[in-house]
Enzyme design. Structure first.
Site, mmCIF file in Angstrom:
data_model
loop_
_atom_site.group_PDB
_atom_site.id
_atom_site.type_symbol
_atom_site.label_atom_id
_atom_site.label_comp_id
_atom_site.label_asym_id
_atom_site.label_seq_id
_atom_site.Cartn_x
_atom_site.Cartn_y
_atom_site.Cartn_z
ATOM 1 N N HIS A 44 0.839 -1.196 0.000
ATOM 2 C CA HIS A 44 0.000 0.000 0.000
ATOM 3 C C HIS A 44 0.881 1.256 0.000
ATOM 4 C CE1 HIS A 44 -3.514 2.411 0.731
ATOM 5 N NE2 HIS A 44 -2.803 3.078 1.620
ATOM 6 N N ALA A 167 9.280 15.347 12.367
ATOM 7 C CA ALA A 167 8.854 16.581 13.045
ATOM 8 C C ALA A 167 7.942 17.390 12.128
ATOM 9 C CB ALA A 167 10.068 17.401 13.469
ATOM 10 N N ARG A 212 3.878 1.717 14.701
ATOM 11 C CA ARG A 212 3.495 3.117 14.598
ATOM 12 C C ARG A 212 2.487 3.396 15.686
ATOM 13 N NH1 ARG A 212 1.169 2.234 9.084
ATOM 14 N NH2 ARG A 212 0.618 4.411 9.149
ATOM 15 N N LEU A 224 9.527 2.232 9.945
ATOM 16 C CA LEU A 224 10.868 1.653 9.905
ATOM 17 C C LEU A 224 11.936 2.659 10.325
ATOM 18 C CD1 LEU A 224 10.743 -0.220 6.479
ATOM 19 C CD2 LEU A 224 10.363 -1.150 8.752
ATOM 20 N N GLY A 225 11.664 3.944 10.061
ATOM 21 C CA GLY A 225 12.678 4.989 10.226
ATOM 22 C C GLY A 225 13.307 5.036 11.603
ATOM 23 N N LEU A 226 12.504 5.022 12.641
ATOM 24 C CA LEU A 226 13.055 5.159 13.995
ATOM 25 C C LEU A 226 13.812 3.907 14.424
ATOM 26 C CD1 LEU A 226 10.245 7.075 15.915
ATOM 27 C CD2 LEU A 226 12.492 7.930 15.209
HETATM 28 P P1 ADP Z 1 6.836 6.297 9.997
HETATM 29 O O1 ADP Z 1 6.789 7.760 10.337
HETATM 30 O O2 ADP Z 1 7.255 6.015 8.600
HETATM 31 O O3 ADP Z 1 5.582 5.555 10.385
HETATM 32 P P2 ADP Z 1 8.992 6.074 11.990
HETATM 33 O O4 ADP Z 1 9.740 4.851 12.433
HETATM 34 O O5 ADP Z 1 9.789 7.230 11.545
HETATM 35 O O6 ADP Z 1 7.999 5.568 10.848
HETATM 36 O O7 ADP Z 1 8.053 6.500 13.176
HETATM 37 C C1 ADP Z 1 7.310 5.506 13.873
HETATM 38 C C2 ADP Z 1 6.087 6.123 14.509
HETATM 39 O O8 ADP Z 1 6.474 7.018 15.573
HETATM 40 C C3 ADP Z 1 5.249 6.977 13.573
HETATM 41 O O9 ADP Z 1 4.367 6.199 12.815
HETATM 42 C C4 ADP Z 1 4.524 7.887 14.564
HETATM 43 O O10 ADP Z 1 3.453 7.184 15.161
HETATM 44 C C5 ADP Z 1 5.555 8.085 15.676
HETATM 45 N N1 ADP Z 1 6.311 9.360 15.564
HETATM 46 C C6 ADP Z 1 7.554 9.525 15.078
HETATM 47 N N2 ADP Z 1 7.960 10.813 15.154
HETATM 48 C C7 ADP Z 1 6.939 11.489 15.717
HETATM 49 C C8 ADP Z 1 6.721 12.856 16.074
HETATM 50 N N3 ADP Z 1 7.662 13.804 15.877
HETATM 51 N N4 ADP Z 1 5.522 13.189 16.657
HETATM 52 C C9 ADP Z 1 4.583 12.238 16.876
HETATM 53 N N5 ADP Z 1 4.713 10.945 16.549
HETATM 54 C C10 ADP Z 1 5.873 10.551 15.981
#
Ligand code: ADP
Length: 273
Positions: A44, A167, A212, A224-226
């Site tokens: 998706h 952010a 998420r 995946l990013g974090l």
């Molecule tokens: P993605 O943003 O692609 O879903 P990330 O691993 O970057 O994947 O982030 C995981 C989850 O953390 C996001 O889906 C969101 O729920 C939460 N998140 C990350 N950064 C923030 C932020 N600055 N404010 C609020 N929630 C956040």
């Protein structure tokens, strides 16, 4: 009696083997469910930018082939930059997927160099400004520097890009503050937004793979990013954590040692790990 004990030991052994088999079965079922869920979310996530990209290209073709005044360089430029934005989304997604398998198989390469973190951050922000403006967020930078550390600059940039784009994505268009502080041992890079925030029960979960926060399902993303960013921070000998309040915003904190123990300055520069 000796034979009895032997028989009982046999039964216990068999029961243990059965327990182990059903545990493995449950684990395998869980893994299959996770894989299916991941495949469906990933397809998706790949499909959305591809469909949008296709649409922009079709409109561009219509503009270019239509007689008369429909085509203007300005309209074409706009469509192209929208298309480019979608391509960027796809590239990031595919890179994240590749990084996951690189990390899992221990094949993520690192090239440690001595870099000025402040300069890297300034250059990154210059490049990202148009994207950030697109989300309506102004980024305020607080740093004096130079802050030199031994890191892989590309990988550090990857963490910072992830934090900045999150952010902007979850920041509801409000200002974002980026700062660096340092002492003799380490640096602390902070990215603070004033957006949707993260519920206490989600604050650790978001660093897990494919996870998420429940509150933001409609934003899209693979989660995946974090996970990747935290793993990179760990390879630098640092940490990545968050402090947040739901509805008030989040502050992500990246701690970086000046010299991670595995890359003391006496070691050769630029070696690949
Ligand atoms: P993605 O943003 O692609 O879903 P990330 O691993 O970057 O994947 O982030 C995981 C989850 O953390 C996001 O889906 C969101 O729920 C939460 N998140 C990350 N950064 C923030 C932020 N600055 N404010 C609020 N929630 C956040």
């Amino acid at each position: 009696p000796v034979r009895m004990i032997g028989a009982m030991a046999d039964i216990t052994r068999r029961r243990r083997a059965e327990d182990e088999r059903s545990r493995l079965y449950r684990e395998a079922q869980g893994a299959i469910r996770l894989r299916d869920e991941f495949l469906s979310v990933a397809s998706h996530e790949l499909k959305t930018p591809l469909t949008t990209l296709q649409l922009h290209l079709q409109m561009l073709r219509a503009l270019a082939t239509r007689e008369g005044s429909a085509f203007t360089p300005e309209r074409a430029r706009k469509k192209l930059s929208l298309a480019e934005h979608q391509v960027q989304r796809l590239v990031t997604l595919v890179n994240d997927l590749l990084d996951i398998s690189r990390i899992n198989s221990g094949r993520m390469e690192f090239r440690f160099e001595t870099v000025d973190v402040a300069r890297l951050l300034r250059e990154l922000l210059d490049r990202q400004r148009s994207l950030l403006r697109h989300c309506g967020s102004e980024v305020r930078l607080q740093l004096r520097g130079p802050y030199t550390a031994r890191v892989d600059p590309m990988r550090l940039e990857q963490i910072l890009t992830n934090l900045l784009s999150n952010a902007a994505k979850y920041g509801q268009g409000k200002p974002i503050d980026v700062s660096i502080e340092g002492d003799e041992g380490e640096y602390l890079v902070r990215v603070r937004d004033r957006g949707i925030g993260i519920a206490p029960e989600d604050q650790e979960r978001i660093f897990e793979r494919f996870e998420r926060a429940v509150s933001e399902r409609h934003y899209g993303g693979l989660g995946l990013g974090l996970w990747i960013s935290r793993r990179i921070a760990m390879r630098f000998g640092g940490t990545l954590t968050v402090r947040s309040r739901l509805g008030e915003g989040s502050t992500f904190e990246l701690r970086l040692p000046r010299f991670p123990s595995e890359t003391r300055p006496s070691e050769p520069v630029d070696e690949a790990h």
